[in-house]
Design an enzyme around this catalytic site. Structure first.
Site, short mmCIF file in Angstrom:
data_model
loop_
_atom_site.label_atom_id
_atom_site.label_comp_id
_atom_site.label_asym_id
_atom_site.label_seq_id
_atom_site.Cartn_x
_atom_site.Cartn_y
_atom_site.Cartn_z
N THR A 1 -10.75 -4.20 1.25
CA THR A 1 -11.92 -3.51 2.04
C THR A 1 -13.20 -4.73 1.61
N CYS B 1 0.01 -13.49 -2.20
CA CYS B 1 0.47 -13.67 -1.06
C CYS B 1 -0.91 -13.24 -0.04
N ASN C 1 -3.90 -13.83 -0.81
CA ASN C 1 -4.84 -14.86 -0.72
C ASN C 1 -4.58 -15.61 0.43
N LEU D 1 -22.83 -5.17 27.12
CA LEU D 1 -22.25 -4.76 28.21
C LEU D 1 -22.43 -3.33 28.73
N THR E 1 0.61 -1.11 0.01
CA THR E 1 -0.08 -0.05 -0.01
C THR E 1 0.83 1.19 0.08
N TRP F 1 0.99 2.52 5.88
CA TRP F 1 0.23 1.72 6.61
C TRP F 1 0.84 0.12 6.81
N GLU G 1 -5.96 -5.76 3.85
CA GLU G 1 -6.13 -7.04 2.91
C GLU G 1 -7.39 -7.06 2.19
P1 TGC Z 1 -6.18 -7.58 -11.99
O1 TGC Z 1 -6.06 -6.84 -13.21
O2 TGC Z 1 -7.52 -8.41 -11.80
O3 TGC Z 1 -5.19 -8.67 -11.78
C1 TGC Z 1 -3.78 -8.22 -11.92
C2 TGC Z 1 -3.02 -9.75 -12.21
O4 TGC Z 1 -3.15 -10.26 -10.77
C3 TGC Z 1 -3.89 -11.56 -10.87
N1 TGC Z 1 -4.88 -11.73 -9.73
C4 TGC Z 1 -4.60 -12.53 -8.69
N2 TGC Z 1 -3.45 -13.48 -8.41
C5 TGC Z 1 -3.40 -13.89 -7.31
N3 TGC Z 1 -4.59 -13.89 -6.20
C6 TGC Z 1 -5.61 -12.93 -6.43
N4 TGC Z 1 -6.49 -12.75 -5.75
C7 TGC Z 1 -5.54 -12.19 -7.82
N5 TGC Z 1 -6.66 -11.25 -8.22
C8 TGC Z 1 -6.02 -10.80 -9.49
C9 TGC Z 1 -4.34 -11.41 -12.11
O5 TGC Z 1 -4.83 -12.78 -12.77
C10 TGC Z 1 -3.46 -10.73 -12.89
O6 TGC Z 1 -2.50 -11.55 -13.24
P2 TGC Z 1 -1.46 -11.32 -14.48
O7 TGC Z 1 -0.59 -12.47 -14.67
O8 TGC Z 1 -2.66 -11.27 -15.82
O9 TGC Z 1 -0.70 -10.11 -14.54
O10 TGC Z 1 -6.01 -6.57 -11.01
P3 TGC Z 1 -6.52 -4.99 -10.56
O11 TGC Z 1 -5.50 -4.18 -10.73
O12 TGC Z 1 -7.84 -4.96 -11.49
O13 TGC Z 1 -7.01 -5.29 -9.20
C11 TGC Z 1 -7.84 -6.22 -8.80
C12 TGC Z 1 -8.34 -5.99 -7.26
C13 TGC Z 1 -8.91 -4.80 -6.87
C14 TGC Z 1 -8.86 -7.06 -6.87
C15 TGC Z 1 -6.94 -6.08 -6.39
O14 TGC Z 1 -6.12 -4.98 -6.75
C16 TGC Z 1 -7.10 -5.98 -4.77
O15 TGC Z 1 -7.10 -7.14 -4.27
N6 TGC Z 1 -6.96 -5.04 -4.35
C17 TGC Z 1 -6.93 -4.84 -2.87
C18 TGC Z 1 -5.68 -4.46 -2.28
C19 TGC Z 1 -5.31 -4.96 -0.80
O16 TGC Z 1 -6.03 -6.28 -0.39
N7 TGC Z 1 -4.18 -4.71 -0.28
C20 TGC Z 1 -3.57 -5.43 0.90
C21 TGC Z 1 -2.23 -4.78 0.91
S1 TGC Z 1 -1.54 -5.68 2.17
C22 TGC Z 1 -2.22 -5.50 3.68
O17 TGC Z 1 -3.23 -4.93 3.95
C23 TGC Z 1 -1.81 -6.30 4.87
S2 TGC Z 1 -2.38 -6.22 6.45
C24 TGC Z 1 -1.86 -7.58 7.18
C25 TGC Z 1 -2.16 -7.48 8.58
O18 TGC Z 1 -1.77 -6.80 9.43
O19 TGC Z 1 -2.65 -8.49 8.78
P1 FAD Z 2 -9.20 3.45 -0.47
O1 FAD Z 2 -8.44 2.16 -1.42
O2 FAD Z 2 -8.77 4.72 -0.49
O3 FAD Z 2 -10.73 2.98 -0.16
C1 FAD Z 2 -11.49 3.93 0.60
C2 FAD Z 2 -12.79 3.58 0.48
O4 FAD Z 2 -13.25 3.64 -1.19
C3 FAD Z 2 -13.19 2.13 0.84
O5 FAD Z 2 -14.31 2.17 1.68
C4 FAD Z 2 -12.94 1.35 -0.36
O6 FAD Z 2 -13.76 0.13 -0.12
C5 FAD Z 2 -13.70 2.39 -1.28
N1 FAD Z 2 -13.25 2.01 -2.70
C6 FAD Z 2 -11.94 2.01 -3.05
N2 FAD Z 2 -12.18 1.58 -4.33
C7 FAD Z 2 -13.36 1.29 -4.70
C8 FAD Z 2 -14.07 0.66 -6.10
N3 FAD Z 2 -13.45 0.38 -7.05
N4 FAD Z 2 -15.21 0.48 -6.02
C9 FAD Z 2 -16.16 0.62 -4.63
N5 FAD Z 2 -15.64 1.20 -3.67
C10 FAD Z 2 -14.15 1.58 -3.58
N6 FAD Z 2 -0.88 -2.33 3.72
C11 FAD Z 2 0.30 -3.04 3.14
O7 FAD Z 2 0.68 -3.14 1.97
N7 FAD Z 2 1.04 -3.79 4.21
C12 FAD Z 2 0.50 -3.78 5.53
O8 FAD Z 2 1.11 -4.56 6.29
C13 FAD Z 2 -0.65 -3.12 5.79
N8 FAD Z 2 -1.19 -3.08 6.99
C14 FAD Z 2 -2.13 -2.34 7.56
C15 FAD Z 2 -2.52 -2.40 8.75
C16 FAD Z 2 -3.33 -1.44 9.37
C17 FAD Z 2 -3.99 -1.23 10.74
C18 FAD Z 2 -4.41 -0.78 8.17
C19 FAD Z 2 -5.52 -0.18 8.81
C20 FAD Z 2 -3.91 -1.01 7.15
C21 FAD Z 2 -2.86 -1.72 6.55
N9 FAD Z 2 -2.54 -1.89 5.32
C22 FAD Z 2 -1.25 -2.46 4.93
C23 FAD Z 2 -3.28 -1.10 4.24
C24 FAD Z 2 -4.76 -1.53 3.66
O9 FAD Z 2 -4.34 -2.69 3.00
C25 FAD Z 2 -5.36 -0.45 3.00
O10 FAD Z 2 -5.87 0.24 4.12
C26 FAD Z 2 -6.41 -1.10 2.16
O11 FAD Z 2 -6.19 -1.79 1.04
C27 FAD Z 2 -7.39 0.17 1.87
O12 FAD Z 2 -6.85 1.09 1.24
P2 FAD Z 2 -7.09 2.45 1.77
O13 FAD Z 2 -6.88 2.68 2.88
O14 FAD Z 2 -5.97 3.48 0.69
O15 FAD Z 2 -8.65 2.95 1.08
#
Ligand code: TGC
Ligand code: FAD
Length: 396
Positions: free
Chosen positions: A377, A250, A252, A350, A142, A172, A375
């Site tokens: 939203t 990762c 997933n 509570l 992020t 973050w 991970e």
């Molecule tokens: P899109 O064009 O659909 O795909 C790009 C490439 O990725 C492949 N792909 C996947 N591969 C594995 N697992 C999945 N779930 C996959 N989804 C898509 C896809 O086949 C393609 O591959 P290739 O080989 O053709 O390049 O991607 P997009 O840009 O349209 O985005 C799709 C979307 C919105 C689902 C994705 O960007 C997404 O999941 N966004 C959410 C971001 C997120 O979850 N961030 C998390 C950051 S880490 C974190 O929050 C850690 S917190 C940890 C903690 O404290 O516990």
């Molecule tokens: P945004 O993407 O700006 O979203 C804001 C709002 O808009 C949300 O409600 C969202 O659902 C909505 N929105 C966005 N796009 C769309 C759409 N296409 N359609 C409809 N609604 C949409 N990230 C890491 O990489 N590594 C970490 O270790 C990590 N740890 C974290 C720990 C904490 C405590 C927190 C709070 C976050 C952490 N994150 C980490 C970041 C986290 O993965 C992001 O906060 C998350 O992916 C959402 O991104 P954002 O906060 O920028 O919100």
């Protein structure tokens, strides 16, 4: 055929008797982690939350128990089943989401990235120490302007001879400032691919600053990573990850752990509310005796049991090699939403006591606001599920 009615008593937290669906080894792992949480987390976690800290030593304790990278094979990892890993996440998050986060980031994000996309040399160098909790990892995807849409990241990796130069900012990042090593995702200058890099702490130009004033996931360090022309050798690149597919693979793994973890947080809130409602007397009787509270308790029990059942089902699918990312999205969406609902209801049961750290409920409730956001939203996961249903992609 004669009808058989069991005489087994109902257990509120396992109303459906899911315990019977686990084998002996799974029950042993579950019980071991539950005992660890009771002993080493629950007595202290209210203070950690209040003081916004998580002791570094906990990583070593989790490593000793074999919980770090527990579902990975070799390199000092336990090689447990997906279901066993899920059960561990459930028990850890029944303690606190921050503790489960530590384990998720370490095992499912940082270690998994190296295990799946790294060279043999990288695996040998990092994984055994990470499995032992001697070395803590973080995962930088992020950015300030790229959250739900990581493809829009601005962090760049450019070649300089055989070296890589990384420049950008990550936001973050769980464990960012306490990590010994960061997995950083960046877009390359030539092919414009997204690639992963192993960045050791102390590398020139690489700094981490903590994000303060969080009111959620306080027993967890969250940081900003700054990469100011960080020079890395060619061997720092994860060679087989060459698009967003790398970090999303990762995710997933970590999202799967959250499916279970959320069910654990929900269970902890439900148990606290049930116990409180039986002991709290108003208008001359326990509040658990009022129909309006009984309706809430029944709804919470349903959510808790349904979440556990969904997690277990996904665990069995993963172990059988049938789990798709869309299934994980459904699980994360459903179980975190359910846990938030349970936590909010429990907090109300509570009364005023529900707003203090003397009880676990508001801590879980606040934590779950992060869990529903990181991970992916709830909106993102709903869009993934609906894309699978309709064939229409609604992200862009
Ligand atoms: P899109 O064009 O659909 O795909 C790009 C490439 O990725 C492949 N792909 C996947 N591969 C594995 N697992 C999945 N779930 C996959 N989804 C898509 C896809 O086949 C393609 O591959 P290739 O080989 O053709 O390049 O991607 P997009 O840009 O349209 O985005 C799709 C979307 C919105 C689902 C994705 O960007 C997404 O999941 N966004 C959410 C971001 C997120 O979850 N961030 C998390 C950051 S880490 C974190 O929050 C850690 S917190 C940890 C903690 O404290 O516990
Ligand atoms: P945004 O993407 O700006 O979203 C804001 C709002 O808009 C949300 O409600 C969202 O659902 C909505 N929105 C966005 N796009 C769309 C759409 N296409 N359609 C409809 N609604 C949409 N990230 C890491 O990489 N590594 C970490 O270790 C990590 N740890 C974290 C720990 C904490 C405590 C927190 C709070 C976050 C952490 N994150 C980490 C970041 C986290 O993965 C992001 O906060 C998350 O992916 C959402 O991104 P954002 O906060 O920028 O919100």
């Amino acid at each position: 055929m004669s009808a058989h009615v069991t005489t087994e008593a109902i257990r509120p937290s396992d109303f459906l008797g899911l315990d019977h669906l686990l084998d002996d080894e799974e029950r042993l792992i579950r019980d071991t982690v539950r005992a660890f949480v009771a002993d080493q987390v629950l007595p202290y976690v209210g203070d950690w939350f209040e003081q916004a800290q998580l002791p570094r030593e906990l990583a070593r304790e989790l490593g000793k128990l074999g919980l770090l990278g527990m579902h990975l094979r070799g390199y000092g990892c336990a090689g447990a089943s997906a279901t066993a890993y899920g059960l561990a996440c459930m028990e850890l998050e029944a303690g606190d989401s921050g503790v489960r986060s530590l384990v998720s980031v370490q095992g499912s994000l940082a270690m998994y990235a190296i295990h799946r996309f790294g060279t043999e040399e990288q695996k040998q160098q990092w994984l055994p120490a990470m499995a032992a909790g001697e070395c803590v990892g973080c995962f930088g995807l992020t950015e300030p302007d790229a959250g739900s849409d990581p493809a829009s990241m601005r962090t760049r990796a450019r070649r300089d001879g055989s070296d890589w130069i990384l420049h950008g900012q990550k936001m973050w990042i769980t464990n960012g400032s306490v990590a010994d090593v960061a997995i950083v995702w960046a877009r390359t200058d030539r092919e414009h691919e997204i690639r992963g890099f192993i960045v050791p702490q102390g590398t020139k130009g690489f700094t981490a600053q903590d994000i303060h004033r969080k009111l959620s996931l306080r027993a967890s360090v969250t940081s900003e990573l700054l990469l100011d022309d960080v020079r890395l050798p060619a061997g720092a690149e994860l060679p087989t990850a060459s698009s967003l597919h790398g970090p999303l693979s990762c995710l997933n793994e970590a999202r799967y752990g959250i499916v279970w973890g959320a069910a654990g947080a929900a269970r902890a809130c439900f148990e606290a509310a049930l116990e409180y409602s039986l002991g709290r007397v108003q208008f001359g009787r326990p509040i658990a005796g009022f129909q309006i509270q009984q309706r809430k308790l029944a709804a919470m029990a349903l959510d808790v049991n349904r979440s556990a059942l969904l997690a277990l089902h996904l665990g069995r699918m993963k172990d059988a090699g049938r789990l798709r990312p869309e299934h994980v999205s459904m699980g994360k969406l459903g179980n975190v939403d359910a846990a938030l609902e349970v936590a909010r209801t429990a907090r109300q049961i509570l009364g005023a006591n529900g707003v203090t750290l003397e009880y676990p409920v508001i801590r879980h409730m606040n934590n779950l606001e992060s869990v529903v956001t990181y991970e992916g939203t709830a909106d993102v996961h709903a869009l993934v599920v609906a894309n699978a249903l309709t064939g229409i992609q609604a992200f862009r």
